[in-house]
Design an enzyme around this catalytic site. Structure first.
Site, PDB file in Angstrom:
ATOM      1  N   HIS A 203       0.802  -1.233   0.000  1.00  0.00           N
ATOM      2  CA  HIS A 203       0.000   0.000   0.000  1.00  0.00           C
ATOM      3  C   HIS A 203       0.832   1.280   0.000  1.00  0.00           C
ATOM      4  CE1 HIS A 203       0.895  -0.194   4.346  1.00  0.00           C
ATOM      5  NE2 HIS A 203       0.742   1.108   4.313  1.00  0.00           N
TER       6      HIS A 203
HETATM    7  C1  UD1 Z   1      -2.026   5.583   5.358  1.00  0.00           C
HETATM    8  C2  UD1 Z   1      -0.730   6.150   5.916  1.00  0.00           C
HETATM    9  C3  UD1 Z   1       0.333   5.073   5.938  1.00  0.00           C
HETATM   10  C4  UD1 Z   1      -0.154   3.822   6.638  1.00  0.00           C
HETATM   11  C5  UD1 Z   1      -1.483   3.374   6.069  1.00  0.00           C
HETATM   12  C6  UD1 Z   1      -2.019   2.223   6.864  1.00  0.00           C
HETATM   13  C7  UD1 Z   1      -0.316   8.547   5.486  1.00  0.00           C
HETATM   14  C8  UD1 Z   1       0.454   9.514   4.673  1.00  0.00           C
HETATM   15  N1  UD1 Z   1      -0.225   7.259   5.098  1.00  0.00           N
HETATM   16  O1  UD1 Z   1      -1.789   5.240   4.017  1.00  0.00           O
HETATM   17  O2  UD1 Z   1       1.479   5.552   6.608  1.00  0.00           O
HETATM   18  O3  UD1 Z   1       0.813   2.819   6.490  1.00  0.00           O
HETATM   19  O4  UD1 Z   1      -2.414   4.455   6.109  1.00  0.00           O
HETATM   20  O5  UD1 Z   1      -2.939   1.467   6.153  1.00  0.00           O
HETATM   21  O6  UD1 Z   1      -0.983   8.908   6.418  1.00  0.00           O
HETATM   22  N2  UD1 Z   1      -9.108   4.637   0.888  1.00  0.00           N
HETATM   23  C9  UD1 Z   1     -10.330   4.061   0.796  1.00  0.00           C
HETATM   24  N3  UD1 Z   1     -10.973   3.731   1.958  1.00  0.00           N
HETATM   25  C10 UD1 Z   1     -10.455   3.946   3.183  1.00  0.00           C
HETATM   26  C11 UD1 Z   1      -9.197   4.555   3.272  1.00  0.00           C
HETATM   27  C12 UD1 Z   1      -8.524   4.889   2.094  1.00  0.00           C
HETATM   28  O7  UD1 Z   1     -10.855   3.826  -0.287  1.00  0.00           O
HETATM   29  O8  UD1 Z   1     -11.090   3.602   4.210  1.00  0.00           O
HETATM   30  C13 UD1 Z   1      -8.369   4.951  -0.376  1.00  0.00           C
HETATM   31  C14 UD1 Z   1      -8.662   6.348  -0.912  1.00  0.00           C
HETATM   32  O9  UD1 Z   1      -8.660   6.272  -2.289  1.00  0.00           O
HETATM   33  C15 UD1 Z   1      -7.437   7.120  -0.439  1.00  0.00           C
HETATM   34  C16 UD1 Z   1      -6.335   6.069  -0.500  1.00  0.00           C
HETATM   35  O10 UD1 Z   1      -6.978   4.854  -0.121  1.00  0.00           O
HETATM   36  O11 UD1 Z   1      -7.155   8.221  -1.263  1.00  0.00           O
HETATM   37  C17 UD1 Z   1      -5.168   6.343   0.417  1.00  0.00           C
HETATM   38  O12 UD1 Z   1      -5.612   6.517   1.764  1.00  0.00           O
HETATM   39  P1  UD1 Z   1      -4.712   7.388   2.793  1.00  0.00           P
HETATM   40  O13 UD1 Z   1      -5.314   7.311   4.130  1.00  0.00           O
HETATM   41  O14 UD1 Z   1      -4.440   8.733   2.224  1.00  0.00           O
HETATM   42  O15 UD1 Z   1      -3.328   6.659   2.772  1.00  0.00           O
HETATM   43  P2  UD1 Z   1      -2.984   5.132   2.992  1.00  0.00           P
HETATM   44  O16 UD1 Z   1      -2.387   4.614   1.729  1.00  0.00           O
HETATM   45  O17 UD1 Z   1      -4.142   4.424   3.568  1.00  0.00           O
HETATM   46  N1  UDP Z   2      -3.856  -5.600   8.748  1.00  0.00           N
HETATM   47  C1  UDP Z   2      -5.138  -6.102   8.850  1.00  0.00           C
HETATM   48  N2  UDP Z   2      -5.800  -6.448   7.693  1.00  0.00           N
HETATM   49  C2  UDP Z   2      -5.224  -6.328   6.466  1.00  0.00           C
HETATM   50  C3  UDP Z   2      -3.907  -5.797   6.378  1.00  0.00           C
HETATM   51  C4  UDP Z   2      -3.261  -5.431   7.547  1.00  0.00           C
HETATM   52  O1  UDP Z   2      -5.671  -6.262   9.954  1.00  0.00           O
HETATM   53  O2  UDP Z   2      -5.863  -6.669   5.466  1.00  0.00           O
HETATM   54  C5  UDP Z   2      -3.159  -5.245   9.998  1.00  0.00           C
HETATM   55  C6  UDP Z   2      -1.820  -5.904  10.142  1.00  0.00           C
HETATM   56  O3  UDP Z   2      -1.963  -7.208  10.679  1.00  0.00           O
HETATM   57  C7  UDP Z   2      -1.114  -4.943  11.069  1.00  0.00           C
HETATM   58  C8  UDP Z   2      -1.633  -3.597  10.610  1.00  0.00           C
HETATM   59  O4  UDP Z   2      -2.884  -3.865   9.975  1.00  0.00           O
HETATM   60  O5  UDP Z   2      -1.491  -5.160  12.404  1.00  0.00           O
HETATM   61  C9  UDP Z   2      -0.690  -2.962   9.651  1.00  0.00           C
HETATM   62  O6  UDP Z   2      -1.325  -1.919   9.009  1.00  0.00           O
HETATM   63  P1  UDP Z   2      -0.908  -1.397   7.562  1.00  0.00           P
HETATM   64  O7  UDP Z   2      -0.161  -2.433   6.825  1.00  0.00           O
HETATM   65  O8  UDP Z   2      -2.148  -0.870   6.949  1.00  0.00           O
HETATM   66  O9  UDP Z   2      -0.013  -0.126   7.897  1.00  0.00           O
HETATM   67  P2  UDP Z   2       1.495   0.096   8.390  1.00  0.00           P
HETATM   68  O10 UDP Z   2       1.782  -0.811   9.523  1.00  0.00           O
HETATM   69  O11 UDP Z   2       2.383  -0.122   7.213  1.00  0.00           O
HETATM   70  O12 UDP Z   2       1.499   1.547   8.768  1.00  0.00           O
END
Ligand code: UD1
Ligand code: UDP
Length: 350
Positions: A203
């Site tokens: 992601h």
């Molecule tokens: C964010 C964090 C990242 C973290 C991740 C955990 C920042 C800059 N990034 O990344 O550090 O590792 O969360 O998962 O804060 N979207 C949906 N539904 C949702 C959420 C997101 O469709 O419930 C889609 C939207 O298109 C959105 C994109 O995902 O634009 C990115 O979401 P965003 O929260 O900006 O960043 P993450 O990639 O989730």
């Molecule tokens: N996780 C989850 N379901 C998923 C993917 C990740 O519950 O489909 C959990 C994972 O086990 C861990 C946390 O989410 O506990 C990690 O989050 P993510 O990978 O979104 O973000 P990061 O740790 O890179 O910030």
């Protein structure tokens, strides 16, 4: 003491859930959900499964460009802090919600506790790196998971208020691991059996913004010698569609998983391939080899242990790293503490 905890993204619900239990034994906690993650499978499922108290404030900010998203959160969190007048604000990790919570508190002179302080990738093109550096520099209590994290802070001149407390995600695993072990159906539901598949998650912005890295990752996953189960983050799902990336038959795309099923899927995997910080660590705790689909990691101890290989996105490097993964009997030192991190944090705050 009145504490405002700010969360917004999937891994923060898991971390805050573990800390909240301890915190509420001794203090009043006001939980603020920024709304950064909002799909049922990215947010509600964690509150339900892990028994996390419902947020006192749901700001409903949602997705937007980084500046607009962080700015909207900052204004909304500021209003909550002005109303609640807490004695401390807790923020977690390195997302835009973390940065907004920290900046809002700093501007109002409310002391900040940063859980997961001191992590560095030394890659300033990562949005998370900016978020963590800024948050650390405005925090009063820096709850570092490891000595390496403490060292990073010292190198930036931050010595006061630094406490090495271990990793709060070990607490989450300790609290919920047994329930996850009982989830055999998590594998069966997808036609998987223990040891017979790999698990992948992707992601990061660096892997999804441009077509090249994402394409290369899918080429590698399709060429692996076992099927790949891949719970797809909504960001990645969107980019796959926008970029027209084909997903090969070896990859089984799953919806984002709840925490318990995700742990069960990790535990049963022959190897985990990921760009997630949390998943790298969980793979280690569960004694599953990990291949990190990035050029660097913050969790350097897992790499030093031999259980995690940083392989980037080049298919050949990825396939080699999977083939050379350690066996079950490889040495496995204890990293990041004993799962009692929440108690330490609450003691220090008290
Ligand atoms: C964010 C964090 C990242 C973290 C991740 C955990 C920042 C800059 N990034 O990344 O550090 O590792 O969360 O998962 O804060 N979207 C949906 N539904 C949702 C959420 C997101 O469709 O419930 C889609 C939207 O298109 C959105 C994109 O995902 O634009 C990115 O979401 P965003 O929260 O900006 O960043 P993450 O990639 O989730
Ligand atoms: N996780 C989850 N379901 C998923 C993917 C990740 O519950 O489909 C959990 C994972 O086990 C861990 C946390 O989410 O506990 C990690 O989050 P993510 O990978 O979104 O973000 P990061 O740790 O890179 O910030």
């Amino acid at each position: 003491m009145k504490v405002v905890s700010v969360v917004g993204a999937r891994p923060q619900f898991i971390k805050a859930g573990a800390l909240s239990r301890e915190l509420r034994l001794r203090h009043e906690e006001i939980l603020v959900h920024t709304g950064q993650h909002y799909d049922q499978g990215m947010s509600d499922v964690f509150f339900e499964e892990l028994g996390i108290p419902a947020p006192d404030y749901h700001l409903g900010i949602g997705s937007a460009a980084p500046g607009a998203q962080t700015g909207a959160m900052l204004a909304a969190i500021e209003a909550v802090l002005q109303k609640e007048c807490p004695e401390a604000v807790l923020v977690y990790g390195d997302t835009n919600s973390t940065l907004a919570g920290a900046l809002a508190a700093a501007k109002l002179h409310v002391p900040i506790g940063h859980v997961e302080a001191g992590l560095r990738s030394f890659n300033r093109r990562m949005p998370e790196e900016i978020n963590r550096v800024v948050t650390d520099h405005v925090s009063t209590w820096l709850f570092a998971p490891s000595d390496a994290a403490r060292e990073h802070l010292a190198q930036e001149g931050i010595r006061d208020g630094v406490h090495v407390v271990g990793d709060i995600m070990v607490d989450a695993l300790r609290l919920h691991g047994a329930r996850a072990e009982a989830r055999a159906e998590a594998l069966a539901r997808h036609g998987l059996h223990a040891g017979g598949y790999y698990l992948a998650t992707v992601h990061r912005a660096e892997n999804t913004d441009e077509a090249g890295p994402l394409r290369r990752i899918f080429v590698a996953l399709d060429a692996l010698d076992k099927p790949v189960a891949m719970p797809l983050h909504p960001r990645t799902r969107k980019r796959v569609a926008e970029l027209g990336i084909g997903i090969g038959g070896n990859v089984r795309v799953l919806a984002p998983q709840g925490y318990l099923d995700m742990l069960a899927l990790q535990r049963g995997a022959a190897c985990v391939l990921t760009d997630s910080g949390g998943v790298q660590k969980e793979a280690y705790y569960l004694r599953v080899p990990c291949v990190t689909l990035r050029e660097e990691t913050e969790w350097v101890e897992t790499v030093a242990s031999g259980w995690n290989t940083v392989a980037g996105t080049d298919p050949e490097r990825i396939l080699t790293a999977v083939a050379r993964r350690p066996g079950a009997g490889a040495p496995h030192p204890d990293l990041y503490g004993d799962g009692m991190t929440a108690g330490r944090i609450v003691e220090i705050l008290s």
